[in-house]
Design an enzyme around this catalytic site. Sequence first.
Site, PDB file in Angstrom:
ATOM      1  N   GLY A  13       0.816  -1.225   0.000  1.00 31.17           N
ATOM      2  CA  GLY A  13       0.000   0.000   0.000  1.00 31.17           C
ATOM      3  C   GLY A  13       0.842   1.264   0.000  1.00 31.17           C
ATOM      4  N   SER A  40      -1.997 -11.258  -2.430  1.00 31.12           N
ATOM      5  CA  SER A  40      -0.617 -10.983  -2.845  1.00 31.12           C
ATOM      6  C   SER A  40       0.353 -12.061  -2.388  1.00 31.12           C
ATOM      7  CB  SER A  40      -0.152  -9.652  -2.248  1.00 31.12           C
ATOM      8  OG  SER A  40      -0.995  -8.614  -2.655  1.00 31.12           O
ATOM      9  N   CYS A 157      -3.308  11.668  10.540  1.00 26.34           N
ATOM     10  CA  CYS A 157      -2.382  12.593   9.877  1.00 26.34           C
ATOM     11  C   CYS A 157      -2.829  14.061   9.989  1.00 26.34           C
ATOM     12  CB  CYS A 157      -2.224  12.203   8.410  1.00 26.34           C
ATOM     13  SG  CYS A 157      -3.776  11.810   7.593  1.00 26.34           S
ATOM     14  N   HIS A 250      -0.677  18.066   4.431  1.00 22.40           N
ATOM     15  CA  HIS A 250      -1.946  18.588   4.942  1.00 22.40           C
ATOM     16  C   HIS A 250      -1.687  19.969   5.557  1.00 22.40           C
ATOM     17  CE1 HIS A 250      -3.628  14.785   4.107  1.00 22.40           C
ATOM     18  NE2 HIS A 250      -3.777  14.286   5.305  1.00 22.40           N
TER      19      HIS A 250
HETATM   20  P1  NAP Z   1      -3.637   1.353   0.515  1.00 20.38           P
HETATM   21  O1  NAP Z   1      -2.670   2.037  -0.340  1.00 20.38           O
HETATM   22  O2  NAP Z   1      -5.006   1.069   0.006  1.00 20.38           O
HETATM   23  O3  NAP Z   1      -2.944  -0.060   0.957  1.00 20.38           O
HETATM   24  C1  NAP Z   1      -3.603  -1.004   1.704  1.00 20.38           C
HETATM   25  C2  NAP Z   1      -2.705  -2.206   2.078  1.00 20.38           C
HETATM   26  O4  NAP Z   1      -3.467  -3.104   2.879  1.00 20.38           O
HETATM   27  C3  NAP Z   1      -2.179  -3.020   0.891  1.00 20.38           C
HETATM   28  O5  NAP Z   1      -0.847  -3.388   1.163  1.00 20.38           O
HETATM   29  C4  NAP Z   1      -3.072  -4.253   0.915  1.00 20.38           C
HETATM   30  O6  NAP Z   1      -2.443  -5.427   0.394  1.00 20.38           O
HETATM   31  C5  NAP Z   1      -3.229  -4.412   2.408  1.00 20.38           C
HETATM   32  N1  NAP Z   1      -4.280  -5.342   2.774  1.00 20.38           N
HETATM   33  C6  NAP Z   1      -5.555  -5.381   2.335  1.00 20.38           C
HETATM   34  N2  NAP Z   1      -6.193  -6.439   2.903  1.00 20.38           N
HETATM   35  C7  NAP Z   1      -5.275  -7.046   3.711  1.00 20.38           C
HETATM   36  C8  NAP Z   1      -5.295  -8.198   4.550  1.00 20.38           C
HETATM   37  N3  NAP Z   1      -6.382  -8.963   4.673  1.00 20.38           N
HETATM   38  N4  NAP Z   1      -4.160  -8.508   5.217  1.00 20.38           N
HETATM   39  C9  NAP Z   1      -3.046  -7.768   5.085  1.00 20.38           C
HETATM   40  N5  NAP Z   1      -2.955  -6.709   4.306  1.00 20.38           N
HETATM   41  C10 NAP Z   1      -4.063  -6.349   3.619  1.00 20.38           C
HETATM   42  O7  NAP Z   1      -3.847   2.095   1.906  1.00 20.38           O
HETATM   43  P2  NAP Z   1      -2.880   3.183   2.628  1.00 20.38           P
HETATM   44  O8  NAP Z   1      -3.151   4.545   2.133  1.00 20.38           O
HETATM   45  O9  NAP Z   1      -1.497   2.640   2.632  1.00 20.38           O
HETATM   46  O10 NAP Z   1      -3.481   3.145   4.105  1.00 20.38           O
HETATM   47  C11 NAP Z   1      -3.286   2.033   4.956  1.00 20.38           C
HETATM   48  C12 NAP Z   1      -3.759   2.396   6.356  1.00 20.38           C
HETATM   49  O11 NAP Z   1      -3.017   3.519   6.838  1.00 20.38           O
HETATM   50  C13 NAP Z   1      -5.238   2.796   6.437  1.00 20.38           C
HETATM   51  O12 NAP Z   1      -5.757   2.351   7.669  1.00 20.38           O
HETATM   52  C14 NAP Z   1      -5.175   4.312   6.407  1.00 20.38           C
HETATM   53  O13 NAP Z   1      -6.304   4.884   7.023  1.00 20.38           O
HETATM   54  C15 NAP Z   1      -3.915   4.554   7.222  1.00 20.38           C
HETATM   55  N6  NAP Z   1      -3.295   5.857   6.990  1.00 20.38           N
HETATM   56  C16 NAP Z   1      -3.046   6.336   5.734  1.00 20.38           C
HETATM   57  C17 NAP Z   1      -2.435   7.585   5.576  1.00 20.38           C
HETATM   58  C18 NAP Z   1      -2.104   8.164   4.235  1.00 20.38           C
HETATM   59  O14 NAP Z   1      -1.638   9.338   4.233  1.00 20.38           O
HETATM   60  N7  NAP Z   1      -2.264   7.437   3.129  1.00 20.38           N
HETATM   61  C19 NAP Z   1      -2.097   8.334   6.702  1.00 20.38           C
HETATM   62  C20 NAP Z   1      -2.351   7.802   7.969  1.00 20.38           C
HETATM   63  C21 NAP Z   1      -2.942   6.585   8.093  1.00 20.38           C
HETATM   64  P3  NAP Z   1      -2.811  -6.023  -1.085  1.00 20.38           P
HETATM   65  O15 NAP Z   1      -1.964  -5.255  -2.057  1.00 20.38           O
HETATM   66  O16 NAP Z   1      -2.405  -7.440  -0.976  1.00 20.38           O
HETATM   67  O17 NAP Z   1      -4.278  -5.810  -1.304  1.00 20.38           O
END
Ligand code: NAP
Length: 358
Positions: A13, A40, A157, A250
């Site tokens: 992700g 994956s 964030c 942000h």
């Molecule tokens: P993302 O790009 O959609 O990535 C999601 C990840 O979760 C992928 O690696 C996916 O793997 C994995 N995943 C999905 N189902 C899973 C499972 N059953 N077991 C293990 N891994 C699984 O999301 P992101 O933006 O990185 O955000 C991830 C988290 O961080 C969220 O909770 C989000 O709220 C939080 N967050 C994000 C930010 C930001 O700025 N983006 C900031 C703070 C917090 P696959 O590729 O195998 O599907």
Amino acid sequence: MAKMKVGVIGATGMVGQRFLTLLENHPYFEVTALVASPRSAGKTYEEALDGRWKMATPLPEKYKKMVIISSDAIDEVKALCSFVFCAVNLKKDEVKELEYAYAKAEIPVVSNNSAHRWTPDVPMVIPEINPEHLEVIAAQRARLGTKRGFIAVKPNCSIQAYVPELTPLRKYGIKEVVATTYQAISGAGKTFKEWPEMIDNIIPFIGGEEEKSEQEPLRVWGKVENGEIVKADDTVITTQCIRVPVTDGHTAAVFVKFENKPTKEQILEDWKNFRGLPQELGLPSAPAQFITYFEEENRPQAKLDRDIYGGMGVTAGRLREDAIYDYKFVGLSHNTLRGAAGGAVLIAELLYKQGYFD
Ligand code: NAP
């Protein structure tokens, strides 16, 4: 000194990719397990990504051929690493369960997810602000029946664009805060290519974000009492959170009212002098200056200023008196560095230095 082995759950992700980039040459930690969904699992990292690498720097060679492990293969992950970072897009209950399963298997979890942010004995930490909250880990371990395993989380964030600036001003009694956040699209894990509707656009709603932005600062400012965090109740915060066409960073426009109004000079002095444990301990990801104030009236700007101190510094500008509130200012922080993966790495560095991974 041998480096500590670490796994990244959600490695494919947006936040997971940030972790891998930040940990590529880290002095304390070495990534030895890449974990993602069962979809994956068994693929090499490069295959599993299938073109989804979103970082501005190239995908590091060392990760390309590593084989992804499924997040439910906990024993396999445990054999490869001493603790994990977690950032996954699952439902809240599923994240809670996943993180408890790792903690109970004696694998400490440093999480980016929101699921455990209000679990009373889970510390939610910005290391410069509330490192003492890590104390509740002892109570959490007692509850979970673990010796090593625990969960520690970082806050949302959005709050990192204004809570750092407000924290050293709490001694003046902060009564009310009005904050409007202007949030980058990477906060939704997206780029413009994947979200073309965001070009030339503003969306006045981010699900769940206003509740987090109003409540989480109070928990960060809370006290440890009987093995739990009790949130602060002396400040009222109201927010509006808006998605804007910016890749990273942000911004927050903030109004604040005090019990004892400080002078502008006092506030600037408090910001300049605000240092925390990460700076004292010289942690590798700690910014030399936590808050940088710009005198120029057109700063901070997301594009120019988000990367200050490797994206771990926070910037502020436009501090001035207000006709209704006491002061207003603008804050900025990098949402996927300070606000996500970088903030979690800083927590892990503090945990490591304080012996929580022993
Ligand atoms: P993302 O790009 O959609 O990535 C999601 C990840 O979760 C992928 O690696 C996916 O793997 C994995 N995943 C999905 N189902 C899973 C499972 N059953 N077991 C293990 N891994 C699984 O999301 P992101 O933006 O990185 O955000 C991830 C988290 O961080 C969220 O909770 C989000 O709220 C939080 N967050 C994000 C930010 C930001 O700025 N983006 C900031 C703070 C917090 P696959 O590729 O195998 O599907």
